[in-house]
Design a protein around this motif. Structure first.
Motif, short mmCIF file in Angstrom:
data_model
loop_
_atom_site.label_atom_id
_atom_site.label_comp_id
_atom_site.label_asym_id
_atom_site.label_seq_id
_atom_site.Cartn_x
_atom_site.Cartn_y
_atom_site.Cartn_z
N THR A 201 0.75 -1.25 -0.30
CA THR A 201 0.34 0.59 -0.17
C THR A 201 0.78 1.15 0.13
OG1 THR A 201 -0.29 0.03 2.41
CG2 THR A 201 -1.38 -0.96 1.04
N GLY A 202 2.17 1.09 0.55
CA GLY A 202 3.16 2.72 0.56
C GLY A 202 2.58 3.18 1.67
N ILE A 203 2.56 2.79 2.82
CA ILE A 203 1.57 3.55 3.71
C ILE A 203 2.88 3.38 5.35
CG2 ILE A 203 0.47 3.39 5.24
CD1 ILE A 203 -1.92 2.30 4.15
N ILE A 204 3.70 4.59 5.14
CA ILE A 204 4.11 5.11 6.29
C ILE A 204 4.03 4.83 7.41
CG2 ILE A 204 6.76 6.23 6.66
CD1 ILE A 204 5.94 7.50 3.93
N ARG A 205 4.43 3.85 8.10
CA ARG A 205 4.38 4.54 9.44
C ARG A 205 5.97 4.14 10.93
NH1 ARG A 205 -0.37 1.50 9.95
NH2 ARG A 205 -1.80 0.31 7.99
N THR A 206 5.48 4.69 11.98
CA THR A 206 6.65 4.67 12.64
C THR A 206 6.86 3.25 13.30
OG1 THR A 206 5.29 4.78 14.56
CG2 THR A 206 5.62 7.26 13.28
N ALA A 207 8.22 3.41 13.50
CA ALA A 207 8.71 2.17 13.55
C ALA A 207 9.50 1.50 15.22
CB ALA A 207 9.72 1.43 12.50
N LEU A 208 9.67 3.25 15.65
CA LEU A 208 9.77 3.21 17.39
C LEU A 208 8.65 3.64 18.29
CD1 LEU A 208 13.43 4.01 17.10
CD2 LEU A 208 12.66 1.98 17.42
N SER A 209 8.87 3.21 19.24
CA SER A 209 7.37 4.09 20.03
C SER A 209 8.85 5.21 20.75
CB SER A 209 7.26 3.34 20.59
OG SER A 209 7.67 2.34 21.74
N ASP A 210 8.03 6.21 21.61
CA ASP A 210 8.25 7.92 22.35
C ASP A 210 9.67 8.46 21.57
OD1 ASP A 210 6.41 6.38 24.00
OD2 ASP A 210 8.23 5.24 24.69
N MET A 211 9.39 8.39 20.22
CA MET A 211 10.11 9.05 19.77
C MET A 211 10.15 10.62 20.32
SD MET A 211 10.73 8.25 15.59
CE MET A 211 9.01 8.39 15.03
#
Length: 780
Positions: A201-211
């Motif tokens: 789909t090309g959806i960009i998501r966060t890969a780390l929490s608490d940035m």
């Protein structure tokens, strides 16, 4: 008559398209009455045309054929519609259709054409005009593109893992209904481990929490889109997304103040400011800042800014996020101008606490050491291990590292490195005699951030093995004097070896054992890495044989031991003695004079120039005109010229030298000057009786005689006014070599040794050769 079109290419069975015939009649009830006639039709053998065809010949499309065509050439086929006659041409006799140009599906996906069959003789239509479509078959010739990039996106800080940030969509101009040419897969090239992308789909998501925005606010993400479902050979395109973390209220109000300083901050540069408020004005409000705790003073410094009265905090040492993430500074502000009248109000100073947070920065890999030194034996096969370099990611996430060799260096031809392990191997056998050292540069980058590179120099030493046989050091000819005697050393030779021996080179010399014994020369190994060539017989003659060849076997002391055979050329020639050095008589002049070829050329050039000057001078003198005849009225003294030559030395009438002498003094000195000097015994009567008349004069009498005659010539006033040559008929006595006559020699011919004649010089060389021949005949 009916029309039948059959399409067979890329289809499992011919497609038959029926065209209504003119021989059908509609009845009143709506039914159709069919007049039975034999059906005819078109046969179409290909439906698709491949795009971007680049062949040298026109691309075959298909074939039109009518049932009326009996193969006798009476049917003529005509093509009309899109591209007919320009892009598509038809053979009027056979019905074959070809495409003459390269087609682009993205510009035009299909062409509508009309076909017709005519009687060639009557031009009557044998078949009605029929319509068919030629579709352009797609190939993967267009990469995916992001038409709206680059993108800008935001996401709140401290977001949960997997929070959606943005969806990017790439477009592909290829046909999505055919194959995988337009099937796109997304991947992330830069931005890990902070973000990820869904491959479909090309959806960009966060890969780390608490940035944390206060730690890092901006991120750059690079997304790649690749067609052919990501398979090898697919085309790709990329775009950049600049993501910013938006602030959320995750920090309560705090005192003291705080600063954020990235670990990449430069030493000596300001990193922040702090200010103490003072309600006074002018110099009364001037403040001096200082750091009073050791933790802060060791890493940071503070200075006062006069205009704004702020304290500027600067960095004294490099920061490292992985080692220390925060610092606490106790800062004191003091008035520089204190009025003692108000000292009772307390100390005019205040303290504050400043917290400095170190920000994490993506850093390049760090090698374990600054310089690697490795070694490998020469002649080792390609693929031999040389050594390993190691680097690590200094950041906390410890990203894997890849290794490369600098492609600009020459070492790429001899070495390669494993990208994952850093193991360096050879690509070919190395030769120490060609290059004993190689310098290469290894680069390391993080897998997630390939743009950050670090370098380290690697020096590879090529270790020696004994792979070169020794050889004689000189290539020059060895001179053998004709007067050489048995046992005499002709020359001492040495050997050289390209190999490098740790304990020094050891050579042994010998004559080839497979050859017969050399009757002329032998070889002696001096056991000090030299050998002496020794003559085995007396006398050599260059007229009989002037060149000899002497093969010498040299063996080194390596493991394994190698040997080589060198052939020396020995030249026989008459020799001249110059101290201990002997050289050929033909080379004696140049060698003794020490003149090189360049010097001889310079001398000859000077002689030629002098001759040219003389010739020019004579030519100019001859070209001068004779002076005009002096008139009789000329009052100058006339010059009388007599064209008369004398009769030489015996002509006493033409010129008498007595006229030039002083008549008064001529009578006083009338004695001959060309007489033999008188010996002392002649002047003394007693000595004349004791010595023989045939006794020769010694050198002291000659010296006294010449000195007396020199004084007489100086005081002679009757002599001519020019220098004259005084001649004395005296040759001297004796010779340093003594008498060469054998008459007074008491020894017989067989007992006499004439070898001493060789040392008398070239004047006695011929005599030495004659006596040597006589001695040789007598021995024979």
């Amino acid at each position: 008559m009916s029309l039948l079109i059959t399409l067979t290419v890329f289809l499992p069975a011919p497609l038959i398209i029926h065209v209504p015939s003119k021989n059908q009649t509609k009845l009143a009830n709506g039914e159709t009455e069919v007049h039975h006639r034999p059906k005819r039709g078109w046969i179409w053998n290909q439906f698709f045309v491949l795009e971007e065809h680049l062949g040298p010949e026109a691309q075959y499309v298909g074939k039109l054929h009518s049932n009326s065509d009996k193969g006798d050439g009476s049917v003529r086929y005509i093509l009309s519609g899109d591209g007919a006659g320009t892009i598509f041409i038809i053979d009027e006799v056979t019905g074959d259709i070809h495409a003459t140009k390269s087609l682009d599906r993205e510009r035009k996906a299909h062409y509508v054409l009309h076909a017709q069959a005519l009687d060639r003789n009557t031009e009557d239509a044998l078949e009605p005009k029929s319509e068919f479509i030629i579709k352009v078959q797609d190939i993967n010739d267009n990469p995916p593109k992001f038409p709206d990039g680059p993108f800008v996106a935001t996401v709140p800080e401290m977001s949960e893992l997997g929070t959606s940030v943005l969806q990017v969509t790439a477009s592909d101009a290829d046909d999505p209904t055919y194959g995988n040419s337009a099937r796109i897969v997304y991947s992330i090239l830069q931005g890990q481990p902070y973000f990820s992308v869904d491959p479909k789909t090309g959806i960009i998501r966060t890969a780390l929490s608490d940035m944390d925005r206060e730690a890092r606010e901006h991120y750059t993400v690079v997304i790649q889109a690749k067609d052919m479902a990501g398979q090898v050979g697919g085309l790709s395109g990329s775009t950049t997304i600049n993501i910013t973390l938006t602030d959320v209220n995750d920090n309560p109000p705090m005192f003291p103040q705080s600063l954020y300083v990235p670990e990449s901050a430069q030493v000596g540069k300001p990193v922040g400011k702090i200010k103490a408020n003072d309600e006074d004005l002018g110099v009364n409000a001037d403040i001096k800042y200082s750091i009073i705790n050791s933790e802060g003073a060791n890493t940071f410094s503070i200075s006062s800014e006069r205009d704004t009265r702020e304290g500027v905090v600067s960095l004294k040492k490099p920061l490292n996020y992985e080692r220390k993430k925060s610092y606490t500074l106790h800062i004191e502000g003091t008035n520089t101008h204190v009025d003692p009248r108000f000292s009772y109000l307390g100390s005019f100073k205040d303290t504050a606490t400043l917290k400095i947070t170190v920000g994490d920065v993506d850093e390049a890999p760090v090698f374990s050491i600054d310089h690697y030194i490795m070694d490998v034996y020469e002649n080792s096969p390609g693929g031999t291990e040389v050594g390993v370099v190691t680097a690590r990611d200094p950041d906390s996430r410890n990203s894997p590292v890849r290794y490369y060799l600098d492609s600009k260096e020459e070492g790429m031809r001899y070495f390669r490195i494993d990208e994952g392990s850093g193991l360096i191997r050879t690509t070919r056998p190395l030769d120490r005699e060609d290059a004993s050292w190689h310098n290469i540069t290894v680069m390391a980058s993080e897998v997630d951030s390939p743009s950050l590179l670090s370098h380290v120099p690697v020096t590879v030493q090529v270790l020696d093995v004994n792979d070169n046989p020794p050889e004689i050091a000189t290539d020059e000819e060895v001179i053998v004097c004709e007067s050489s005697r048995p046992g005499q050393v002709i020359q001492t030779v040495t050997a050289v070896d390209k190999d490098d021996f740790a304990n020094g080179q050891r050579f042994s010399f010998a004559l080839p054992s497979l050859l017969p014994v050399n009757p002329n020369f032998t070889l002696k190994d001096n056991e000090d890495n030299t050998a002496s060539i020794i003559a085995r017989r007396r006398r050599f003659n260059h007229l009989t044989q002037d060149l000899y060849e002497l093969p010498i076997v040299v063996r080194d002391g390596g493991e394994p031991s190698l040997s080589g055979t060198s052939t020396l050329t020995l030249r026989v020639c008459p020799c001249q003695s110059h101290g201990r050095v002997r050289m050929c008589q033909g080379e004696a002049f140049l060698s003794s004079a020490g003149l090189s070829t360049g010097a001889l050329i310079a001398i000859l050039l000077c002689i030629v120039i002098l001759l040219a000057i003389v010739v020019l001078f004579i030519t100019l003198r001859r070209s001068k005109k004779e002076p005009l005849i002096i008139s009789e009225e000329d009052i100058r003294e006339n010059v009388v010229t007599y064209d008369d030559e004398g009769g030489g030395e015996e002509d006493t009438e033409a010129f008498d030298i007595i006229a030039l002498r002083n008549p008064a003094a001529a009578e006083e000195l009338k004695f001959r000057r060309d007489v033999r000097p008188e010996a002392r015994e002649d002047r003394c009567p007693e000595a004349r009786g004791r010595r023989s008349a045939s006794l020769e004069l010694d050198e002291e009498d000659v010296y006294e005689f010449i000195k007396q005659r020199l004084v007489e010539a100086d005081v002679d006033t009757s002599g001519p006014p020019y220098d004259s040559l005084q001649t004395y008929a005296y040759e001297g006595q004796g010779s340093p070599t003594g008498s060469v006559s054998p008459l007074d020699t008491p020894a017989t011919q067989s007992e006499q040794d004439y070898n001493y004649l060789d040392n008398w010089g070239p004047e006695f060389q011929k005599l030495a050769e004659l006596y040597a021949e006589v001695e040789l005949d007598a021995t024979t």
